[in-house]
Design a protein around this motif. Structure first.
Motif, PDB file in Angstrom:
ATOM      1  N   CYS A 103       0.981  -1.034   0.014  1.00 44.62           N
ATOM      2  CA  CYS A 103      -0.110   0.035   0.016  1.00 44.62           C
ATOM      3  C   CYS A 103       0.925   1.328   0.001  1.00 44.62           C
ATOM      4  O   CYS A 103       0.332   2.273   0.636  1.00 44.62           O
ATOM      5  CB  CYS A 103      -0.904  -0.043   1.283  1.00 44.62           C
ATOM      6  SG  CYS A 103      -2.278  -1.371   0.935  1.00 44.62           S
ATOM      7  N   TYR A 143      -7.639  -8.103   1.903  1.00 46.86           N
ATOM      8  CA  TYR A 143      -7.656  -6.976   2.582  1.00 46.86           C
ATOM      9  C   TYR A 143      -7.348  -7.407   4.102  1.00 46.86           C
ATOM     10  O   TYR A 143      -7.662  -8.612   4.305  1.00 46.86           O
ATOM     11  CB  TYR A 143      -9.140  -6.405   2.457  1.00 46.86           C
ATOM     12  CG  TYR A 143      -9.901  -6.172   1.278  1.00 46.86           C
ATOM     13  CD1 TYR A 143     -10.021  -4.969   0.824  1.00 46.86           C
ATOM     14  CD2 TYR A 143     -10.397  -7.294   0.437  1.00 46.86           C
ATOM     15  CE1 TYR A 143     -10.493  -4.577  -0.393  1.00 46.86           C
ATOM     16  CE2 TYR A 143     -10.889  -7.085  -0.575  1.00 46.86           C
ATOM     17  CZ  TYR A 143     -11.205  -5.830  -1.186  1.00 46.86           C
ATOM     18  OH  TYR A 143     -11.742  -5.461  -2.422  1.00 46.86           O
ATOM     19  N   ASP A 152      -5.255   4.490  -2.212  1.00 45.95           N
ATOM     20  CA  ASP A 152      -5.921   4.890  -3.432  1.00 45.95           C
ATOM     21  C   ASP A 152      -6.358   3.700  -4.434  1.00 45.95           C
ATOM     22  O   ASP A 152      -6.750   4.031  -5.436  1.00 45.95           O
ATOM     23  CB  ASP A 152      -5.665   6.092  -4.162  1.00 45.95           C
ATOM     24  CG  ASP A 152      -5.431   7.456  -3.251  1.00 45.95           C
ATOM     25  OD1 ASP A 152      -6.216   7.375  -2.205  1.00 45.95           O
ATOM     26  OD2 ASP A 152      -4.383   8.076  -3.317  1.00 45.95           O
ATOM     27  N   GLN A 153      -6.261   2.336  -3.731  1.00 45.23           N
ATOM     28  CA  GLN A 153      -6.666   1.496  -4.728  1.00 45.23           C
ATOM     29  C   GLN A 153      -7.940   1.015  -4.817  1.00 45.23           C
ATOM     30  O   GLN A 153      -8.662  -0.005  -5.394  1.00 45.23           O
ATOM     31  CB  GLN A 153      -5.779   0.135  -4.293  1.00 45.23           C
ATOM     32  CG  GLN A 153      -4.309   0.547  -4.464  1.00 45.23           C
ATOM     33  CD  GLN A 153      -3.482  -0.951  -3.934  1.00 45.23           C
ATOM     34  OE1 GLN A 153      -3.238  -1.714  -4.904  1.00 45.23           O
ATOM     35  NE2 GLN A 153      -3.282  -1.044  -2.822  1.00 45.23           N
ATOM     36  N   VAL A 154      -8.970   1.608  -3.603  1.00 45.80           N
ATOM     37  CA  VAL A 154     -10.403   1.270  -3.485  1.00 45.80           C
ATOM     38  C   VAL A 154     -11.145   2.507  -3.571  1.00 45.80           C
ATOM     39  O   VAL A 154     -10.669   3.690  -3.118  1.00 45.80           O
ATOM     40  CB  VAL A 154     -10.477   0.482  -2.212  1.00 45.80           C
ATOM     41  CG1 VAL A 154      -9.896  -0.738  -2.303  1.00 45.80           C
ATOM     42  CG2 VAL A 154     -10.347   1.150  -1.082  1.00 45.80           C
ATOM     43  N   LEU A 170     -17.054  -1.507  -0.750  1.00 50.07           N
ATOM     44  CA  LEU A 170     -15.859  -1.985  -1.136  1.00 50.07           C
ATOM     45  C   LEU A 170     -15.900  -2.798  -2.477  1.00 50.07           C
ATOM     46  O   LEU A 170     -15.040  -3.001  -3.015  1.00 50.07           O
ATOM     47  CB  LEU A 170     -15.000  -2.635  -0.189  1.00 50.07           C
ATOM     48  CG  LEU A 170     -14.431  -1.522   0.965  1.00 50.07           C
ATOM     49  CD1 LEU A 170     -13.724  -2.422   2.132  1.00 50.07           C
ATOM     50  CD2 LEU A 170     -13.252  -0.940   0.284  1.00 50.07           C
ATOM     51  N   PHE A 188     -10.150   3.178   4.473  1.00 46.89           N
ATOM     52  CA  PHE A 188      -9.734   2.390   3.643  1.00 46.89           C
ATOM     53  C   PHE A 188      -9.122   3.042   2.111  1.00 46.89           C
ATOM     54  O   PHE A 188      -8.194   2.782   1.809  1.00 46.89           O
ATOM     55  CB  PHE A 188     -10.882   1.430   3.234  1.00 46.89           C
ATOM     56  CG  PHE A 188     -11.055   0.198   4.278  1.00 46.89           C
ATOM     57  CD1 PHE A 188     -10.120  -0.474   4.820  1.00 46.89           C
ATOM     58  CD2 PHE A 188     -12.388   0.220   4.577  1.00 46.89           C
ATOM     59  CE1 PHE A 188     -10.378  -1.421   5.722  1.00 46.89           C
ATOM     60  CE2 PHE A 188     -12.868  -0.640   5.629  1.00 46.89           C
ATOM     61  CZ  PHE A 188     -11.793  -1.521   6.129  1.00 46.89           C
ATOM     62  N   ARG A 221       1.419   3.375   3.245  1.00 49.37           N
ATOM     63  CA  ARG A 221       0.740   4.092   4.121  1.00 49.37           C
ATOM     64  C   ARG A 221      -0.012   3.164   5.144  1.00 49.37           C
ATOM     65  O   ARG A 221      -0.393   3.611   6.056  1.00 49.37           O
ATOM     66  CB  ARG A 221      -0.450   4.355   2.870  1.00 49.37           C
ATOM     67  CG  ARG A 221      -0.190   5.489   2.294  1.00 49.37           C
ATOM     68  CD  ARG A 221      -1.294   6.052   1.411  1.00 49.37           C
ATOM     69  NE  ARG A 221      -0.730   7.281   0.326  1.00 49.37           N
ATOM     70  CZ  ARG A 221      -1.683   7.724  -0.230  1.00 49.37           C
ATOM     71  NH1 ARG A 221      -3.208   7.443  -0.458  1.00 49.37           N
ATOM     72  NH2 ARG A 221      -1.442   8.800  -1.000  1.00 49.37           N
ATOM     73  N   TYR A 238      -5.209   2.414   1.962  1.00 46.37           N
ATOM     74  CA  TYR A 238      -5.037   1.176   0.802  1.00 46.37           C
ATOM     75  C   TYR A 238      -4.417   1.824  -0.660  1.00 46.37           C
ATOM     76  O   TYR A 238      -4.487   1.362  -1.709  1.00 46.37           O
ATOM     77  CB  TYR A 238      -6.219   0.342   0.452  1.00 46.37           C
ATOM     78  CG  TYR A 238      -6.847  -0.405   1.598  1.00 46.37           C
ATOM     79  CD1 TYR A 238      -5.766  -1.102   2.298  1.00 46.37           C
ATOM     80  CD2 TYR A 238      -8.202  -0.728   1.468  1.00 46.37           C
ATOM     81  CE1 TYR A 238      -6.418  -1.744   3.309  1.00 46.37           C
ATOM     82  CE2 TYR A 238      -8.673  -1.921   2.262  1.00 46.37           C
ATOM     83  CZ  TYR A 238      -7.815  -2.497   3.622  1.00 46.37           C
ATOM     84  OH  TYR A 238      -8.125  -3.219   4.283  1.00 46.37           O
ATOM     85  N   HIS A 255      -4.052  -4.332   1.168  1.00 43.91           N
ATOM     86  CA  HIS A 255      -4.973  -4.548   0.285  1.00 43.91           C
ATOM     87  C   HIS A 255      -4.267  -4.789  -1.168  1.00 43.91           C
ATOM     88  O   HIS A 255      -3.346  -4.189  -1.442  1.00 43.91           O
ATOM     89  CB  HIS A 255      -5.885  -3.630  -0.028  1.00 43.91           C
ATOM     90  CG  HIS A 255      -6.809  -3.539  -1.225  1.00 43.91           C
ATOM     91  ND1 HIS A 255      -7.389  -4.553  -1.262  1.00 43.91           N
ATOM     92  CD2 HIS A 255      -6.960  -2.643  -2.298  1.00 43.91           C
ATOM     93  CE1 HIS A 255      -8.203  -4.623  -2.604  1.00 43.91           C
ATOM     94  NE2 HIS A 255      -7.759  -3.221  -3.248  1.00 43.91           N
ATOM     95  N   MET A 302     -19.252  -7.798   2.369  1.00 40.07           N
ATOM     96  CA  MET A 302     -18.659  -8.080   0.933  1.00 40.07           C
ATOM     97  C   MET A 302     -19.367  -9.479   0.432  1.00 40.07           C
ATOM     98  O   MET A 302     -19.409  -9.421  -0.872  1.00 40.07           O
ATOM     99  CB  MET A 302     -17.016  -8.397   1.162  1.00 40.07           C
ATOM    100  CG  MET A 302     -16.245  -7.130   1.453  1.00 40.07           C
ATOM    101  SD  MET A 302     -14.539  -7.422   1.918  1.00 40.07           S
ATOM    102  CE  MET A 302     -13.768  -6.165   1.219  1.00 40.07           C
TER     103      MET A 302
END
Lengths: 301, 340
Positions: free
Chosen positions: A91, A106, B105-107, B70, B99, A94, B103, A101, A121
């Motif tokens: 990530c 996740y 900025d992937q989601v 998500l 999130f 961060r 993450y 993720h 989900m």
């Protein structure tokens, strides 16, 4: 099961073991940020369950997520880099150790809160099943300590009510940070799921094949019926909760390692030469991944 | 004129009609009840598979909606009373708001959490609060509050604001409604002939500017949102007619991220700012607005004040509740102090 399949499982177990050992070994050098929670001793849970996944399936893990990430197919260098706070991390530095993720994997570090999210989900996958043309399922990993959080039971209730295609995997390593399970958990663990009409299967095993067989059967049921199932894996934590905080007597930990080592148990099924070759290969992979990550740049804001 | 309640209900129906990925989760949503305040009425009949009435599990339902968001849906959660949002605080702060950024900025996480705040109905300390200030400083979380105002065609009104938030959002958003505001008509320029009326800001975050029609240049700028904007509107009319004090009103619909340029432009003319909110005074929205204004204007800000609820729980007894919450008279008095 073929020798090749045995070898693959051993490779996956070994990768987690060597990665986690490297993390603990190098932590005091100051190259990693924050803290870490290793899954030493619990490798067979990650590999056994996640080797049953199909394309499109989703995994939600917790603070102790390295093993799950690697068993899911995550990259050693990206994980090292994430722990080192590098731009090439999973990530981008961060998230750090607990906040990963990648693809459909996740994790988050707050106890309990991931359980309704994983349930949501699963419900989304069910709603979108015709659009996606696949019956994907979700695997959520919980620890025994997580069972103290109330939101877990809200989630189990709604997962059962609404038919969420989810497998709840409880890794009961018998100790939450430093608190033994018997000081935190009343009643019967499986009964907590069964009370909501969620069938639970409990295993007392560190054998990847036994865990894999059980997980495969449960995941088939989850996929076919679009209903939740629970798998209770009574397991053993070899290492400290995070770094230097193991309050158990050293001789007890030594005994645990001696009797419940998933690498030893599964390694006996391999040809000695194949086993040695895998161990050498993994050692090289982990060393190379560590060195590459350590040379990677830091991110900028 | 439709009420704010009608407008929000229409906005929800529009969002459900426009995108089949929109779902609604909350307590007691099913028709004929349609939610405790009826904002969701008709939805469960029109879209039966997409309205999920939940157990009394605020944390769980918000968490489930986070997971749905998500994985590609656009869920909306109704929290029956704003007071109950504290039960979902971990989901909002440690999960939903985190999130996207953590993450890398992937989601995306298109989630709208709607809830009514506010007192003046005698519901007492745990069903009357205005708690959004607790969520104003959470990076990754937007906070909107509809105003009972709209363009002549209904644009920028409560329903449109809600529909846009549901359909266009990419990150979690808290949509703060107000129990008494539900009953207000949605005013347009035609229904407010005594006021000059401008809409600035952006379509996703309109800012309404009201002043008394034909009045001299305003002496004070009032910043407000939600139901308090309506009380401030009534106050500036009375100030003009009864005291010949002229104030203008800047009404925010987005509290976070705070867009302060329209307000600062107004303050460059008046140099005097009063913030008005229904939440308790300390560490509230007004403190943030005032700090922004002071930073931007420096010595051009000649006088300022904050009006809010007293730092007490909201009492059940009518006279006590009125004494705790800010009134039209309180607004008038605060403005008079600023120009004295």
């Amino acid at each position: 099961m073929s020798q090749t399949a045995h070898n693959e499982l051993y490779l996956a177990l070994c990768r987690i073991r060597r990665f986690e050992e490297a993390v603990l070994e190098k932590f005091s050098s100051g190259i990693f940020f924050g803290t870490t929670h290793t899954s030493l001793g619990q490798e067979a849970n990650a590999v056994g369950v996640l080797s049953c996944l199909q394309a499109g399936d989703v995994v939600f893990s917790n603070h102790r997520c390295h093993g799950h990430f690697l068993a899911y197919g995550g990259d050693l260098r990206a994980l090292f880099a994430e722990l080192m706070g590098r731009a090439t991390g999973v990530c981008g530095g961060r998230g750090g150790s607990q906040h990963l993720h990648w693809c459909n994997f996740y994790s988050n570090g707050v106890q309990g809160g991931i359980v309704p999210i994983a349930t949501g989900m699963a419900l989304a996958e069910k709603q979108l099943q015709s659009e996606r043309q696949s019956a994907s399922v979700v695997v959520a990993f919980l620890g025994d300590g997580t069972l103290g959080e109330g939101v877990v039971y809200e989630s189990l209730n709604m997962a059962a009510l609404w038919g969420a295609p989810i497998l709840f995997v409880v890794e009961n390593n018998r100790i939450a940070q430093t608190t033994p399970t018997q000081l935190a958990l009343a009643g019967d663990l499986s009964a907590r799921f069964e009370a909501f009409g969620i069938p639970a299967l409990a295993l007392e095993s560190s054998d990847v094949l036994e865990i894999r067989t059980a997980a495969a059967a449960l995941l088939d049921q989850v996929r076919a019926e679009a209903r939740p199932r629970a798998l209770i894996l009574n397991t053993w934590r070899f290492g400290p909760h995070s770094k230097g905080d193991d309050t158990r007597p050293p001789d007890l930990v030594a005994q645990i390692k001696d009797q419940h080592d998933p690498l030893f148990i599964h390694g006996q099924r391999l040809e000695p030469a194949a086993r040695a070759a895998i161990e050498t290969q993994v050692q090289e992979e982990v060393t190379a991944a560590f060195q590459q990550a350590a040379a990677d740049p830091f991110p900028i804001l | 004129m439709p009420s704010v309640l009608d407008s929000l209900n229409v906005g929800l129906h529009q969002a459900f009609d426009a995108d089949e990925r929109v779902y609604l989760l909350g307590e007691d949503l099913l028709d004929p009840y349609g939610g405790a305040f009826k904002v969701s009425r008709g939805l469960s009949s029109a879209y039966p598979g997409r309205v999920w009435t939940t157990p009394i599990s605020e944390a769980g339902m918000v968490g489930i909606a986070v997971g749905m968001a998500l994985r590609g849906l656009r869920p909306v959660v109704e929290i029956m009373f704003g007071d109950f949002i504290t039960l979902a605080a971990d989901q909002i702060i440690n999960h939903a708001a985190k999130f996207r950024w953590m993450y890398n900025d992937q989601v995306s996480l298109p989630l709208v959490i709607r809830t009514p705040m506010g007192g003046r109905r005698g519901y007492g300390p745990t069903h009357s609060q205005t708690l959004e200030k607790l969520f104003l400083g959470v990076p990754g979380l937007q906070v909107l509050a509809p105003a009972a105002f709209a363009a002549p065609d209904g644009g920028s009104g409560p329903g449109e604001l809600l529909a846009q938030a549901i359909l266009g959002g990419q990150e979690p958003l808290l949509f703060v409604e107000n129990k008494l505001q539900y009953l207000l008509p949605v005013h347009t320029p035609a229904s407010l002939p005594e006021f000059s009326f401008a809409i600035e800001g952006t379509p996703a975050a309109p800012i309404f500017r009201l002043a008394v029609q034909g009045a001299p240049a305003p002496q004070v700028t009032i910043a407000a949102y939600g139901y308090m904007a309506e009380l401030a509107r009534q106050a500036i009319l009375k100030l003009a007619y009864e005291h010949e004090i002229f104030a203008e009103l800047v009404i925010f619909t987005r509290l976070v991220p705070l867009e302060d340029q329209v307000l600062c432009a107004a303050l460059r003319q008046t140099g005097r700012l009063l913030t008005v909110e229904e939440g308790a005074l300390s560490a509230g929205w007004g403190a943030e607005v005032l700090a922004r204004a002071a930073s931007a204007l420096g010595l051009h800000l000649k006088a300022c004040g904050r009006l809010a609820a007293r730092d007490l729980p909201v009492p059940a007894s009518g006279p006590l509740e009125n004494a705790v919450l800010p009134s039209i008279q309180d607004i008038m008095q605060a403005v008079r102090r600023l120009v004295a």
